[in-house]
Design a protein around this motif. Structure first.
Motif, mmCIF file in Angstrom:
data_model
loop_
_atom_site.group_PDB
_atom_site.id
_atom_site.type_symbol
_atom_site.label_atom_id
_atom_site.label_comp_id
_atom_site.label_asym_id
_atom_site.label_seq_id
_atom_site.Cartn_x
_atom_site.Cartn_y
_atom_site.Cartn_z
ATOM 1 N N UNK A 179 -6.828 6.269 -3.735
ATOM 2 C CA UNK A 179 -7.407 4.935 -3.811
ATOM 3 C C UNK A 179 -6.360 3.867 -4.069
ATOM 4 N N UNK A 180 -5.393 4.173 -4.935
ATOM 5 C CA UNK A 180 -4.318 3.209 -5.214
ATOM 6 C C UNK A 180 -3.521 2.927 -3.950
ATOM 7 N N UNK A 181 -3.219 3.977 -3.204
ATOM 8 C CA UNK A 181 -2.484 3.796 -1.943
ATOM 9 C C UNK A 181 -3.330 3.008 -0.945
ATOM 10 N N UNK A 182 -4.594 3.371 -0.814
ATOM 11 C CA UNK A 182 -5.459 2.679 0.146
ATOM 12 C C UNK A 182 -5.721 1.231 -0.261
ATOM 13 N N UNK A 183 -5.742 0.951 -1.545
ATOM 14 C CA UNK A 183 -5.897 -0.438 -1.993
ATOM 15 C C UNK A 183 -4.713 -1.268 -1.511
ATOM 16 N N UNK A 184 -3.517 -0.709 -1.612
ATOM 17 C CA UNK A 184 -2.330 -1.423 -1.125
ATOM 18 C C UNK A 184 -2.421 -1.635 0.377
ATOM 19 N N UNK A 185 -2.797 -0.584 1.107
ATOM 20 C CA UNK A 185 -2.898 -0.724 2.562
ATOM 21 C C UNK A 185 -3.995 -1.709 2.966
ATOM 22 N N UNK A 186 -5.116 -1.697 2.258
ATOM 23 C CA UNK A 186 -6.182 -2.651 2.568
ATOM 24 C C UNK A 186 -5.711 -4.079 2.287
ATOM 25 N N UNK A 187 -5.022 -4.275 1.188
ATOM 26 C CA UNK A 187 -4.471 -5.600 0.889
ATOM 27 C C UNK A 187 -3.508 -6.035 1.990
ATOM 28 N N UNK A 188 -2.665 -5.115 2.449
ATOM 29 C CA UNK A 188 -1.729 -5.430 3.533
ATOM 30 C C UNK A 188 -2.474 -5.792 4.818
ATOM 31 N N UNK A 189 -3.539 -5.065 5.117
ATOM 32 C CA UNK A 189 -4.323 -5.375 6.324
ATOM 33 C C UNK A 189 -4.958 -6.761 6.226
ATOM 34 N N UNK A 190 -5.416 -7.127 5.044
ATOM 35 C CA UNK A 190 -5.984 -8.471 4.857
ATOM 36 C C UNK A 190 -4.894 -9.526 5.047
ATOM 37 N N UNK A 191 -3.754 -9.314 4.425
ATOM 38 C CA UNK A 191 -2.648 -10.258 4.561
ATOM 39 C C UNK A 191 -2.147 -10.338 6.002
ATOM 40 N N UNK A 192 -2.208 -9.224 6.721
ATOM 41 C CA UNK A 192 -1.720 -9.176 8.105
ATOM 42 C C UNK A 192 -2.544 -10.040 9.044
ATOM 43 N N UNK A 193 -3.741 -10.408 8.657
ATOM 44 C CA UNK A 193 -4.557 -11.286 9.496
ATOM 45 C C UNK A 193 -3.852 -12.607 9.790
ATOM 46 N N UNK A 194 -3.011 -13.049 8.855
ATOM 47 C CA UNK A 194 -2.295 -14.315 9.010
ATOM 48 C C UNK A 194 -0.787 -14.152 8.879
ATOM 49 N N UNK A 195 -0.289 -12.926 9.075
ATOM 50 C CA UNK A 195 1.139 -12.687 8.906
ATOM 51 C C UNK A 195 1.594 -11.626 9.907
ATOM 52 N N UNK A 196 2.215 -12.047 10.983
ATOM 53 C CA UNK A 196 2.642 -11.134 12.044
ATOM 54 C C UNK A 196 3.675 -10.127 11.569
ATOM 55 N N UNK A 197 4.520 -10.514 10.632
ATOM 56 C CA UNK A 197 5.530 -9.595 10.112
ATOM 57 C C UNK A 197 4.881 -8.396 9.425
#
Length: 168
Positions: free
Chosen positions: A119-137
């Protein structure tokens, strides 16, 4: 500065929370991690969420066990995305934390991931996916990471595969 906030309910959650912080670090995403409790330090939690939001927190990742009201309490204080990580350690090994985290009233959502380390790992990945909506890098790094995971799985399989060949 925009960042991800990780809030853990107690020091005992740190080892698992560190799995989350390692992933965010690998993606060069700024984060901060604090200990605050919905029950033992509600004023601290409220003040921190308000302050972090004003300073640029984009997503809150909350990790707590047992009654696990931390993610829900944070979600009640902000309209930013909140990701809850139920923590193991109780008499029923985190099932109570899972129910407490996932069962939110309508209108106060908490995205809930697996109990503990996954869950800790997936929380980080989910946060990254949310941030990726507005961040191409970040989006590009996520695609590369997914490809690396796929390749690592194929390589692991090659090391142990036993192919069955039909007799002619």
């Amino acid at each position: 500065m925009k960042f991800v906030s990780i809030i853990i309910g107690s020091k005992s959650d740190y080892e698992i929370a560190n799995e989350c912080s390692k992933i965010l670090s690998n993606f060069d995403v700024p984060f901060e991690l604090i200990i605050s409790s919905a029950h033992r330090s509600p004023e601290r939690t409220h003040e921190y969420v308000k302050d972090a939001s004003e300073r640029g927190a984009q997503i809150f990742i909350c990790m707590a066990g047992m009654a696990a009201h931390l993610a829900g309490a944070v979600a009640a204080m902000t309209t930013k995305p909140v990701i809850g990580v139920p923590m193991p350690g109780s008499a029923i090994d985190g099932i109570d934390a899972l129910y407490s985290t996932v069962q939110m009233p309508g209108g106060i959502p908490v995205a809930t991931v697996a109990i503990g380390k996954a869950g800790a790992k997936n929380a980080a990945y989910l946060a990254l996916q949310i941030l990726a909506l507005n961040n191409e890098s970040i989006a590009s790094k996520l695609a590369d990471d997914r490809a690396k995971q796929r390749e690592a799985l194929i390589e692991d399989s090659k090391k142990i595969e036993v192919l069955i060949k039909e007799k002619a």
